[in-house]
Design a protein around this motif. Structure first.
Motif, mmCIF file in Angstrom:
data_model
loop_
_atom_site.group_PDB
_atom_site.id
_atom_site.type_symbol
_atom_site.label_atom_id
_atom_site.label_comp_id
_atom_site.label_asym_id
_atom_site.label_seq_id
_atom_site.Cartn_x
_atom_site.Cartn_y
_atom_site.Cartn_z
ATOM 1 N N LYS A 79 0.820 -1.222 0.000
ATOM 2 C CA LYS A 79 0.000 0.000 0.000
ATOM 3 C C LYS A 79 0.849 1.265 0.000
ATOM 4 N N ILE A 80 2.077 1.156 0.506
ATOM 5 C CA ILE A 80 2.954 2.332 0.601
ATOM 6 C C ILE A 80 4.124 2.245 -0.377
ATOM 7 N N ALA A 81 4.771 1.099 -0.427
ATOM 8 C CA ALA A 81 6.024 0.961 -1.183
ATOM 9 C C ALA A 81 5.802 0.704 -2.672
ATOM 10 N N THR A 82 6.759 1.179 -3.444
ATOM 11 C CA THR A 82 6.897 0.819 -4.858
ATOM 12 C C THR A 82 7.919 -0.302 -4.907
ATOM 13 N N GLU A 83 7.637 -1.331 -5.693
ATOM 14 C CA GLU A 83 8.571 -2.451 -5.815
ATOM 15 C C GLU A 83 9.063 -2.520 -7.255
ATOM 16 N N ILE A 84 10.369 -2.630 -7.396
ATOM 17 C CA ILE A 84 10.982 -2.751 -8.726
ATOM 18 C C ILE A 84 11.673 -4.105 -8.780
ATOM 19 N N THR A 85 11.308 -4.893 -9.777
ATOM 20 C CA THR A 85 11.880 -6.235 -9.943
ATOM 21 C C THR A 85 12.630 -6.300 -11.268
ATOM 22 N N LYS A 91 13.080 -16.823 -16.491
ATOM 23 C CA LYS A 91 11.820 -16.340 -17.041
ATOM 24 C C LYS A 91 10.759 -16.496 -15.966
ATOM 25 N N ALA A 92 9.905 -15.469 -15.834
ATOM 26 C CA ALA A 92 8.856 -15.506 -14.815
ATOM 27 C C ALA A 92 7.573 -14.908 -15.364
ATOM 28 N N GLU A 93 6.473 -15.300 -14.740
ATOM 29 C CA GLU A 93 5.175 -14.743 -15.079
ATOM 30 C C GLU A 93 4.673 -13.928 -13.897
ATOM 31 N N MET A 94 4.254 -12.702 -14.211
ATOM 32 C CA MET A 94 3.704 -11.813 -13.193
ATOM 33 C C MET A 94 2.427 -11.205 -13.760
ATOM 34 N N VAL A 98 4.556 -12.607 -19.254
ATOM 35 C CA VAL A 98 5.820 -13.331 -19.144
ATOM 36 C C VAL A 98 6.971 -12.344 -19.338
ATOM 37 N N TYR A 99 7.947 -12.421 -18.428
ATOM 38 C CA TYR A 99 9.114 -11.538 -18.475
ATOM 39 C C TYR A 99 10.382 -12.383 -18.469
ATOM 40 N N GLY A 100 11.365 -11.943 -19.229
ATOM 41 C CA GLY A 100 12.629 -12.664 -19.305
ATOM 42 C C GLY A 100 13.798 -11.798 -18.888
ATOM 43 N N GLU A 101 14.967 -12.375 -19.032
ATOM 44 C CA GLU A 101 16.210 -11.720 -18.643
ATOM 45 C C GLU A 101 16.270 -10.284 -19.158
ATOM 46 N N GLY A 102 16.581 -9.364 -18.249
ATOM 47 C CA GLY A 102 16.712 -7.956 -18.609
ATOM 48 C C GLY A 102 15.443 -7.142 -18.422
ATOM 49 N N SER A 103 14.309 -7.792 -18.177
ATOM 50 C CA SER A 103 13.060 -7.058 -17.945
ATOM 51 C C SER A 103 13.123 -6.361 -16.591
ATOM 52 N N ILE A 104 12.610 -5.132 -16.556
ATOM 53 C CA ILE A 104 12.508 -4.369 -15.316
ATOM 54 C C ILE A 104 11.041 -3.998 -15.143
ATOM 55 N N ALA A 117 7.925 -18.563 -11.224
ATOM 56 C CA ALA A 117 9.155 -18.824 -11.978
ATOM 57 C C ALA A 117 8.851 -19.900 -13.016
ATOM 58 N N LEU A 118 8.976 -19.564 -14.282
ATOM 59 C CA LEU A 118 8.716 -20.517 -15.360
ATOM 60 C C LEU A 118 9.922 -21.406 -15.618
ATOM 61 N N GLU A 119 11.080 -20.939 -15.173
ATOM 62 C CA GLU A 119 12.321 -21.708 -15.190
ATOM 63 C C GLU A 119 13.153 -21.185 -14.021
ATOM 64 N N ASP A 120 14.285 -21.799 -13.752
ATOM 65 C CA ASP A 120 15.122 -21.272 -12.677
ATOM 66 C C ASP A 120 15.376 -19.798 -12.969
ATOM 67 N N THR A 121 15.103 -18.947 -11.978
ATOM 68 C CA THR A 121 15.107 -17.497 -12.192
ATOM 69 C C THR A 121 15.800 -16.787 -11.040
ATOM 70 N N VAL A 122 16.552 -15.748 -11.378
ATOM 71 C CA VAL A 122 17.170 -14.877 -10.379
ATOM 72 C C VAL A 122 16.608 -13.475 -10.597
ATOM 73 N N THR A 123 16.171 -12.846 -9.489
ATOM 74 C CA THR A 123 15.659 -11.484 -9.568
ATOM 75 C C THR A 123 16.424 -10.575 -8.610
ATOM 76 N N ALA A 124 16.527 -9.313 -8.981
ATOM 77 C CA ALA A 124 16.986 -8.265 -8.076
ATOM 78 C C ALA A 124 15.743 -7.433 -7.783
#
Length: 141
Positions: A79-85, A91-94, A98-104, A117-124
């Protein structure tokens, strides 16, 4: 915090910056960094106002998260925070997209999304401000 190691002394580099004698000492000595392991952190979160943390602050929360294919997080919002992934790898679905490597992806306050996670995925992930107890499951709202 960056510190200068000396036998029986540690001098903060930040302090050394403002005291000339300590600054000279700092640049003459080897500067050592505090080193942590992501495995020591909870679910990859390493900056924020929680424990354990590498840097305690309420300004922001930062994580590097690793997901196995099929891992799923229920739809929620802040409700307060903005989240950036950032999809670092994999590859992941949100929210049906579907979003892949390099998507922000920026998720604004009040916006619900799930994560699969549609496959093994690492997010920042960066969440700002770093507000504790600001996660609301869509089913509970």
């Amino acid at each position: 915090m960056i510190v200068v190691n000396r036998p029986s002394k540690k001098i903060s580099y930040v302090m050394a910056k403002y005291i000339p004698e300590l600054y000279l000492l700092a640049i003459e000595e080897e500067i050592c960094m505090d080193v942590f392991s992501l495995d020591e952190m909870t679910r990859g979160w390493f900056v924020g106002s929680f424990e354990p943390t590498l840097y305690k602050t309420t300004a922001v929360e930062v994580a590097l998260q690793k997901f196995k294919a099929g891992d799923y997080e229920e739809s929620h919002c802040h409700k307060i925070a903005t989240e950036i992934t950032v999809i670092v790898s994999g590859k992941a679905e949100m929210k049906g997209e579907v979003y892949g490597e390099g998507s922000i992806i920026r998720i604004n306050p009040g916006e619900y999304t799930d994560f699969k996670a549609l496959e093994d995925t690492v997010t920042a992930v960066v969440k700002l401000p770093g507000v504790l107890n600001d996660k609301y499951l869509e089913k509970e709202s």
